[in-house]
Every structure is written in C-alpha cells, then in structure tokens.
Design a protein around this motif. Structure first.
Motif, PDB file in Angstrom:
ATOM      1  N   ASP A  43       7.584  19.001 -91.230  1.00  0.00           N
ATOM      2  CA  ASP A  43       6.214  19.576 -91.211  1.00  0.00           C
ATOM      3  C   ASP A  43       5.742  20.395 -92.434  1.00  0.00           C
ATOM      4  OD1 ASP A  43       5.216  18.555 -88.776  1.00  0.00           O
ATOM      5  OD2 ASP A  43       5.592  20.683 -87.696  1.00  0.00           O
ATOM      6  N   ALA A  44       6.549  20.207 -93.541  1.00  0.00           N
ATOM      7  CA  ALA A  44       6.338  20.878 -94.790  1.00  0.00           C
ATOM      8  C   ALA A  44       5.540  19.738 -95.571  1.00  0.00           C
ATOM      9  CB  ALA A  44       7.428  21.488 -95.341  1.00  0.00           C
ATOM     10  N   ILE A  45       4.397  20.328 -96.214  1.00  0.00           N
ATOM     11  CA  ILE A  45       3.868  19.604 -97.373  1.00  0.00           C
ATOM     12  C   ILE A  45       3.810  20.092 -98.708  1.00  0.00           C
ATOM     13  CG2 ILE A  45       1.602  18.412 -98.049  1.00  0.00           C
ATOM     14  CD1 ILE A  45       1.189  18.087 -94.745  1.00  0.00           C
ATOM     15  N   ALA A  46       4.149  19.443 -99.774  1.00  0.00           N
ATOM     16  CA  ALA A  46       4.161  20.369-101.060  1.00  0.00           C
ATOM     17  C   ALA A  46       3.360  19.518-101.867  1.00  0.00           C
ATOM     18  CB  ALA A  46       5.769  20.546-101.538  1.00  0.00           C
ATOM     19  N   ARG A  47       2.428  20.303-102.845  1.00  0.00           N
ATOM     20  CA  ARG A  47       1.788  19.675-103.743  1.00  0.00           C
ATOM     21  C   ARG A  47       2.590  20.223-104.933  1.00  0.00           C
ATOM     22  NH1 ARG A  47      -4.260  21.450-103.423  1.00  0.00           N
ATOM     23  NH2 ARG A  47      -3.185  23.574-103.645  1.00  0.00           N
ATOM     24  N   VAL A  48       2.844  19.090-106.016  1.00  0.00           N
ATOM     25  CA  VAL A  48       3.715  19.413-107.114  1.00  0.00           C
ATOM     26  C   VAL A  48       2.929  19.131-108.299  1.00  0.00           C
ATOM     27  CG1 VAL A  48       5.906  19.143-108.072  1.00  0.00           C
ATOM     28  CG2 VAL A  48       5.761  19.403-105.870  1.00  0.00           C
ATOM     29  N   TRP A  49       2.693  19.897-109.653  1.00  0.00           N
ATOM     30  CA  TRP A  49       2.592  19.401-110.870  1.00  0.00           C
ATOM     31  C   TRP A  49       3.420  19.531-111.694  1.00  0.00           C
ATOM     32  CZ3 TRP A  49      -0.539  22.038-107.546  1.00  0.00           C
ATOM     33  CH2 TRP A  49      -1.744  21.892-106.960  1.00  0.00           C
ATOM     34  N   VAL A  50       3.799  18.577-112.603  1.00  0.00           N
ATOM     35  CA  VAL A  50       4.943  18.745-113.738  1.00  0.00           C
ATOM     36  C   VAL A  50       4.321  18.526-115.136  1.00  0.00           C
ATOM     37  CG1 VAL A  50       6.936  17.250-114.433  1.00  0.00           C
ATOM     38  CG2 VAL A  50       6.580  17.605-112.147  1.00  0.00           C
ATOM     39  N   LYS A  51       4.887  19.355-115.928  1.00  0.00           N
ATOM     40  CA  LYS A  51       4.169  19.410-117.399  1.00  0.00           C
ATOM     41  C   LYS A  51       5.500  19.551-118.299  1.00  0.00           C
ATOM     42  CE  LYS A  51       2.419  23.894-117.383  1.00  0.00           C
ATOM     43  NZ  LYS A  51       1.184  24.738-117.778  1.00  0.00           N
ATOM     44  N   PRO A  52       5.481  19.134-119.532  1.00  0.00           N
ATOM     45  CA  PRO A  52       6.572  19.281-120.272  1.00  0.00           C
ATOM     46  C   PRO A  52       6.625  20.717-120.755  1.00  0.00           C
ATOM     47  CG  PRO A  52       5.066  17.892-121.557  1.00  0.00           C
ATOM     48  CD  PRO A  52       4.537  18.106-119.945  1.00  0.00           C
ATOM     49  N   GLY A  53       7.851  21.462-120.754  1.00  0.00           N
ATOM     50  CA  GLY A  53       7.852  22.910-120.768  1.00  0.00           C
ATOM     51  C   GLY A  53       9.410  23.406-121.126  1.00  0.00           C
ATOM     52  N   SER A  54       9.737  24.410-120.666  1.00  0.00           N
ATOM     53  CA  SER A  54      10.792  25.145-120.773  1.00  0.00           C
ATOM     54  C   SER A  54      11.709  25.140-119.485  1.00  0.00           C
ATOM     55  CB  SER A  54      10.639  26.826-121.245  1.00  0.00           C
ATOM     56  OG  SER A  54      10.036  27.411-120.393  1.00  0.00           O
ATOM     57  N   GLY A  55      11.217  24.528-118.558  1.00  0.00           N
ATOM     58  CA  GLY A  55      12.079  24.444-117.299  1.00  0.00           C
ATOM     59  C   GLY A  55      11.813  25.516-116.179  1.00  0.00           C
ATOM     60  N   LYS A  56      10.607  26.142-116.301  1.00  0.00           N
ATOM     61  CA  LYS A  56      10.291  27.173-115.556  1.00  0.00           C
ATOM     62  C   LYS A  56       9.658  26.664-113.871  1.00  0.00           C
ATOM     63  CE  LYS A  56       6.994  29.443-117.418  1.00  0.00           C
ATOM     64  NZ  LYS A  56       6.051  30.281-117.661  1.00  0.00           N
ATOM     65  N   ILE A  57      10.219  26.920-112.855  1.00  0.00           N
ATOM     66  CA  ILE A  57      10.105  26.085-111.555  1.00  0.00           C
ATOM     67  C   ILE A  57       9.148  27.426-110.669  1.00  0.00           C
ATOM     68  CG2 ILE A  57      10.512  25.299-109.552  1.00  0.00           C
ATOM     69  CD1 ILE A  57      12.908  24.227-111.154  1.00  0.00           C
ATOM     70  N   ILE A  58       7.964  27.218-110.723  1.00  0.00           N
ATOM     71  CA  ILE A  58       7.056  28.363-109.812  1.00  0.00           C
ATOM     72  C   ILE A  58       6.538  27.734-108.421  1.00  0.00           C
ATOM     73  CG2 ILE A  58       4.942  29.747-109.750  1.00  0.00           C
ATOM     74  CD1 ILE A  58       5.559  30.279-112.641  1.00  0.00           C
ATOM     75  N   ILE A  59       6.951  28.502-107.386  1.00  0.00           N
ATOM     76  CA  ILE A  59       6.798  27.808-106.003  1.00  0.00           C
ATOM     77  C   ILE A  59       5.628  28.998-105.285  1.00  0.00           C
ATOM     78  CG2 ILE A  59       7.463  27.106-103.740  1.00  0.00           C
ATOM     79  CD1 ILE A  59       9.803  26.028-105.262  1.00  0.00           C
ATOM     80  N   ASN A  60       4.490  28.709-104.802  1.00  0.00           N
ATOM     81  CA  ASN A  60       3.541  29.664-104.114  1.00  0.00           C
ATOM     82  C   ASN A  60       3.594  31.101-105.076  1.00  0.00           C
ATOM     83  OD1 ASN A  60       3.203  27.630-102.319  1.00  0.00           O
ATOM     84  ND2 ASN A  60       4.195  28.796-100.578  1.00  0.00           N
ATOM     85  N   LYS A  61       3.472  30.704-106.576  1.00  0.00           N
ATOM     86  CA  LYS A  61       3.315  32.060-107.400  1.00  0.00           C
ATOM     87  C   LYS A  61       4.367  32.741-107.452  1.00  0.00           C
ATOM     88  CE  LYS A  61      -1.586  31.790-106.885  1.00  0.00           C
ATOM     89  NZ  LYS A  61      -2.984  32.337-106.396  1.00  0.00           N
ATOM     90  N   LYS A  62       5.456  32.322-106.951  1.00  0.00           N
ATOM     91  CA  LYS A  62       6.909  33.076-107.258  1.00  0.00           C
ATOM     92  C   LYS A  62       7.912  32.081-107.945  1.00  0.00           C
ATOM     93  CE  LYS A  62       6.725  35.885-102.848  1.00  0.00           C
ATOM     94  NZ  LYS A  62       7.405  35.962-101.790  1.00  0.00           N
ATOM     95  N   GLU A  63       8.742  32.793-108.754  1.00  0.00           N
ATOM     96  CA  GLU A  63      10.001  32.074-109.243  1.00  0.00           C
ATOM     97  C   GLU A  63      10.633  31.311-108.168  1.00  0.00           C
ATOM     98  OE1 GLU A  63      11.262  31.554-112.231  1.00  0.00           O
ATOM     99  OE2 GLU A  63       9.468  32.450-113.261  1.00  0.00           O
ATOM    100  N   TYR A  64      11.328  30.358-108.295  1.00  0.00           N
ATOM    101  CA  TYR A  64      11.822  29.398-106.995  1.00  0.00           C
ATOM    102  C   TYR A  64      13.065  30.140-106.621  1.00  0.00           C
ATOM    103  CZ  TYR A  64      15.822  27.446-109.869  1.00  0.00           C
ATOM    104  OH  TYR A  64      16.964  27.261-110.580  1.00  0.00           O
ATOM    105  N   ASN A  65      13.710  30.888-107.373  1.00  0.00           N
ATOM    106  CA  ASN A  65      14.971  31.838-106.855  1.00  0.00           C
ATOM    107  C   ASN A  65      14.643  33.046-106.102  1.00  0.00           C
ATOM    108  OD1 ASN A  65      14.247  32.901-109.102  1.00  0.00           O
ATOM    109  ND2 ASN A  65      16.208  32.357-110.193  1.00  0.00           N
ATOM    110  N   ALA A  66      13.350  33.280-106.369  1.00  0.00           N
ATOM    111  CA  ALA A  66      12.865  34.179-105.324  1.00  0.00           C
ATOM    112  C   ALA A  66      12.447  33.777-104.199  1.00  0.00           C
ATOM    113  CB  ALA A  66      11.821  35.368-106.091  1.00  0.00           C
ATOM    114  N   TYR A  67      11.748  32.636-104.235  1.00  0.00           N
ATOM    115  CA  TYR A  67      11.148  31.875-102.872  1.00  0.00           C
ATOM    116  C   TYR A  67      12.085  31.355-101.824  1.00  0.00           C
ATOM    117  CZ  TYR A  67       7.684  29.694 -99.923  1.00  0.00           C
ATOM    118  OH  TYR A  67       6.691  29.109 -99.007  1.00  0.00           O
TER     119      TYR A  67
END
Length: 159
Positions: A43-67
């Motif tokens: 039932d989950a839906i994710a909207r994802v934007w990818v751009k060149p950068g340093s490798g940061k992954i942010i999910i719902n305005k949090k770092e991915y390892n915190a989320y």
C-alpha cells in the motif's frame, strides 16, 4: 507483397526488410536537472527525485538511516545503487506514504530504480536483471462477506 516460392526467396525478402531496432530509452529530466519516478509496493507509494550529488538520501525530510532504523531496510534502499555501481554519486529525495516500513522501503527502492533509468538509460539492463524495475504486485487480500477475515471462517458450533 512479393510472392514467395522457395526458401531463397524468403531469405532475400528478410534481407530486404529493415530490421527494427530495440526501443531507445531517452533521458527524462525536469527543469532542475532531476529524474522523477514513482515507486510502489503493497500500500506504500514513494515519489523519488534523483540528481547528481554526494550520495545523500533523504526520505520525508529525514536522513534515510533515521527514517529506516533497521539495517535490512537501509540495505534494501542501497541495492539499486550498489547493483548499478553508482553509490555515493546521486542525491536522492523521496516522499513516501501508506503501508508499513517494509512496504515503504520497497516502494522507495522501486522509485530509485526507475528514476536511475530515467537519468541514465544505460543502467536499465543492469537494474532489470536485478529485478529492481519490477513492481511487487502482492497486496493484502480483501475481506469477504460472511468470513471473519479474508479466508478465515467463523468458529463452527455444533450446538
């Protein structure tokens, strides 16, 4: 169409016809130079934007390892990047809603994979071979009329 009388005629007819090339996938970017994709699982839906950068992954305005606190879910997010040998090269921003954490992690992984193919179409073969572009279509079965749950019947009573 020409009349075919022998196998030699068939061979020359095939050579004369142009061979259709495989569909060419083109880069799809928005005005900010990002690739956008929607990923889904359960039932989950994710909207994802990818751009060149340093490798940061942010999910719902949090770092991915915190989320996603569980290491297994963090590994699931990294899978398409590791398979494509692109870890640390892209900044990923995702918003995800619905379902539980496992379904959300799968949805983000699906979205990352699709967005990577939009940004870099040459990666499509690698990601498709890994099974990251396939949407896992398993969803919860609906409850049926006259049943306690989807398949569970009410308790039988002889008297």
């Amino acid at each position: 169409m020409a009349e075919l009388n022998s196998l030699a005629d068939l061979g020359s007819a095939v050579e004369a016809k142009e061979v259709e090339a495989a569909p060419v996938h083109v880069q799809k970017l928005d005005k900010q130079g990002r690739a956008y994709a929607t990923g889904k699982r359960k039932d989950a839906i994710a909207r994802v934007w990818v751009k060149p950068g340093s490798g940061k992954i942010i999910i719902n305005k949090k770092e991915y390892n915190a989320y996603f606190a569980r290491p297994v879910l963090q590994m699931i997010l990294q899978q398409p990047l590791v398979a494509a040998n692109r870890s640390g090269q892209f900044d990923i921003i995702a918003t995800v809603a619905g379902g539980g954490l496992s379904g959300q992690a799968g949805a983000v992984r699906h979205g990352i994979s699709k967005a990577l193919t939009y940004y870099e179409p040459a990666l499509r073969g690698v990601l498709k071979k890994g099974g990251f572009l396939t949407r896992d279509s398993r969803v919860v079965e609906r409850k049926k009329y006259g049943k306690a749950k989807a398949r569970r019947s009410f308790q039988f009573s002889k008297r």
